[in-house]
Design a protein around this motif. Structure first.
Motif, PDB file in Angstrom:
ATOM      1  N   GLY A 159       0.839  -1.188   0.000  1.00  0.00           N
ATOM      2  CA  GLY A 159       0.000   0.000   0.000  1.00  0.00           C
ATOM      3  C   GLY A 159       0.870   1.232   0.000  1.00  0.00           C
ATOM      4  O   GLY A 159       1.527   1.523   1.005  1.00  0.00           O
ATOM      5  N   ILE A 160       0.906   1.938  -1.124  1.00  0.00           N
ATOM      6  CA  ILE A 160       1.705   3.163  -1.180  1.00  0.00           C
ATOM      7  C   ILE A 160       1.190   4.118  -0.101  1.00  0.00           C
ATOM      8  O   ILE A 160      -0.011   4.357   0.004  1.00  0.00           O
ATOM      9  N   GLY A 161       2.112   4.601   0.710  1.00  0.00           N
ATOM     10  CA  GLY A 161       1.743   5.498   1.817  1.00  0.00           C
ATOM     11  C   GLY A 161       1.699   4.804   3.157  1.00  0.00           C
ATOM     12  O   GLY A 161       1.507   5.457   4.192  1.00  0.00           O
ATOM     13  N   ASN A 162       1.890   3.483   3.178  1.00  0.00           N
ATOM     14  CA  ASN A 162       1.647   2.812   4.460  1.00  0.00           C
ATOM     15  C   ASN A 162       2.758   2.928   5.509  1.00  0.00           C
ATOM     16  O   ASN A 162       2.521   2.609   6.675  1.00  0.00           O
ATOM     17  N   THR A 163       3.924   3.442   5.135  1.00  0.00           N
ATOM     18  CA  THR A 163       4.872   3.727   6.241  1.00  0.00           C
ATOM     19  C   THR A 163       4.411   4.956   7.025  1.00  0.00           C
ATOM     20  O   THR A 163       4.591   5.026   8.232  1.00  0.00           O
ATOM     21  N   THR A 164       3.778   5.927   6.337  1.00  0.00           N
ATOM     22  CA  THR A 164       3.238   7.109   7.016  1.00  0.00           C
ATOM     23  C   THR A 164       2.171   6.683   8.028  1.00  0.00           C
ATOM     24  O   THR A 164       2.183   7.097   9.196  1.00  0.00           O
ATOM     25  N   VAL A 165       1.274   5.858   7.556  1.00  0.00           N
ATOM     26  CA  VAL A 165       0.171   5.383   8.407  1.00  0.00           C
ATOM     27  C   VAL A 165       0.718   4.549   9.580  1.00  0.00           C
ATOM     28  O   VAL A 165       0.267   4.699  10.725  1.00  0.00           O
ATOM     29  N   SER A 166       1.695   3.694   9.293  1.00  0.00           N
ATOM     30  CA  SER A 166       2.274   2.864  10.357  1.00  0.00           C
ATOM     31  C   SER A 166       2.946   3.733  11.408  1.00  0.00           C
ATOM     32  O   SER A 166       2.852   3.463  12.612  1.00  0.00           O
ATOM     33  N   SER A 167       3.642   4.779  10.953  1.00  0.00           N
ATOM     34  CA  SER A 167       4.290   5.694  11.898  1.00  0.00           C
ATOM     35  C   SER A 167       3.255   6.348  12.795  1.00  0.00           C
ATOM     36  O   SER A 167       3.470   6.504  14.004  1.00  0.00           O
ATOM     37  N   ALA A 168       2.125   6.741  12.208  1.00  0.00           N
ATOM     38  CA  ALA A 168       1.073   7.384  13.005  1.00  0.00           C
ATOM     39  C   ALA A 168       0.536   6.420  14.057  1.00  0.00           C
ATOM     40  O   ALA A 168       0.362   6.777  15.231  1.00  0.00           O
TER      41      ALA A 168
END
Lengths: 329, 329
Positions: A159-168
């Motif tokens: 999922g493109i963007g999922n490191t951002t979401v995981s960090s949150a």
């Protein structure tokens, strides 16, 4: 967790034809598997990849556009991605589930909850109902794999963007500072990394809830919810879960918050090169088997670690004991 | 070492369907294999175990008596040792060669040079001729395996007392202090460990030679010489060598001293829990793939790491490139 099986396993390990403790962490793994399963058996591993899109990509947090998610799903279906190659190496099945990709994903198992999440910088990623739907879909996927014979699961993500979401998610659950837990993802640096960190900060500050399901719905990805559901289901069925890196650990944290006993079934495959993985691991008391600077996701780090888990199980099943050689242990 | 193949491999890795560099050390491995082989191929791995006895055991440096060496050879032949189990897990052949066991070893390949070495605390382990005979025997064993199709070799060891001998070799070659490089072996501690350290010091002080073959003959084990011979032969045939822990690294150091280019074919499998392994690794510039507190020898740490090497080779052979998905890399 079966403490009797664990102490029996410790005794068995000391009778095997080797100096006591000389197989190091393989012995620890054997004890842990005994606690989960009685007799260790991690045959027929199943890689369960969940793919979803993330509204937060509209903030410009990733090097790649959302359209890469569905292209990579196509790649998984065709067998050309890294996880396909590693799964073949370890003799694992691979199922690819579309849990929330924006757009079509021919050939993937469709359990799509919706076409990508909301932008967590400004709104909830999903409703509580959607989060529950994704959790259940993940649970179903794990149940199907286990019923087909999988004795260990490897949840993976795309999922493109999922490191951002995981960090949150990790920031919300560990209380760690955003700068400490957000990293380069697929390769963002400099100004773009600062923008990504700002987006994560906005997301975490926006919410005031404390219940795990609320936090997951506000900040999570659909693939995080599905992976967490798969983990909770596998734990309920006494099936070891080999946890991949940064994204999977955010999902593991969600699983543990929702169902604390699920942690007993986690084996951590690798330490991600992604900043922030360490904090999530610390919170779960996890010490990964590998540290090879991987930062790909998809379940690749867990697949790379699988042979070690299989070796631990094989050693206690197949090695001779000292009395076989006529020696008193 | 083929530098063109290495740089071609770096380009190929950047075209694969993953963020650049995201497979970390697996990518480094692929580049290294390309430099050795052109097209990476580590199929049909062969574990080559060499067993020998050590006169220095009469000093009381080990928890176990010399008779355990031949019992363990029997165990290898019967398939009950840890290395047998791990070899089966990775699909490797195992050959067990008696290069100098004191006593009979039915079922093992016999290339016995003599019935155990001299006591290095007071005398040379072997003559120069015996060292050469063991080197040649090891080379023959590697040549046979490679001619049968092995694309990678894993030299392994068995010999009660061989951590003492390995420490002496490493002390002589690195100049490190004995206390820094001698450890618990199969489990010696306290007074016995101090005695072991004293024995190593006596051995190192006893000699005044500087030629690699002289040092190997004075301080080595027959299995160290055979392993070094196998390594030199494999390197000459452009065949990767997966180096096990403390004992194998002492042998690798011998191989490098005798034939410096052989180092180009070393891949270090694991960091041993044995004190002193770090110094040997430093001297060879080696960074092992695994760090799992193993301290068993036999080739087990290398066998545990083999799947990672196989994965590195598979990734570059089998993964899709971005253009397959219609994307400009």
């Amino acid at each position: 967790r079966n403490k009797k099986a664990e102490s029996d396993m410790e005794m068995h390990l000391n009778n095997l034809t080797k100096p006591a403790g000389s197989l190091g962490r393989l012995e620890e793994l054997a004890v842990k598997l005994a606690g989960m399963q009685g007799i260790p058996d991690v045959s027929h591993p199943a890689v369960l990849v969940f793919a979803g899109d993330h509204g937060v990509t509209e903030e410009g947090v990733s090097l790649y556009g959302q359209e890469l998610t569905s292209l990579m799903v196509k790649n998984f279906v065709q067998g050309g991605a890294a996880i396909n190659v590693l799964a073949k190496e370890i003799g694992a099945s691979v199922t690819v589930t579309d849990i929330g990709v924006k757009g079509e994903t021919p050939g993937a198992e469709s359990k799509k909850v919706k076409n990508g999440t909301g932008n967590i910088a400004v709104e909830a990623a999903m409703s509580l109902e959607e989060a529950e739907q994704a959790l259940n879909a993940g649970a179903d996927t794990a149940a199907e794999a286990i019923e087909k014979g999988a004795k260990l699961i490897i949840p993976g993500d795309m999922g493109i963007g999922n490191t951002t979401v995981s960090s949150a998610l990790i920031a919300a659950w560990t209380g760690a500072g955003v700068n400490d837990i957000s990293g380069n993802g697929t390769g963002v640096t400099g100004t773009q990394l600062r923008l990504k960190q700002d987006v994560i900060r906005r997301a975490v500050r926006r919410i005031s809830c404390t219940e795990p399901l609320d936090i997951l719905a506000e900040l999570g990805g659909l693939e995080h919810a599905a992976m967490a559901g798969a983990m909770i289901e596998a734990a309920g069925r006494k099936t070891p879960i080999l946890v991949d890196g940064f994204i999977a650990s955010a999902a593991a944290l969600a699983a543990e918050k929702l169902a604390p006993l699920s942690k007993e079934y986690f084996i951590f495959g690798h330490r991600s090169a992604e900043a922030g993985h360490g904090r999530a691991l610390e919170m779960m008391g996890g010490e990964p088997l590998l540290d090879l600077q991987l930062r790909l996701g998809e379940g690749t780090g867990a697949a790379a670690a699988y042979p070690l888990v299989s070796m631990a199980a094989a050693v206690v099943r197949e090695m001779a004991v000292f009395s076989d050689l006529g020696i008193d242990a």
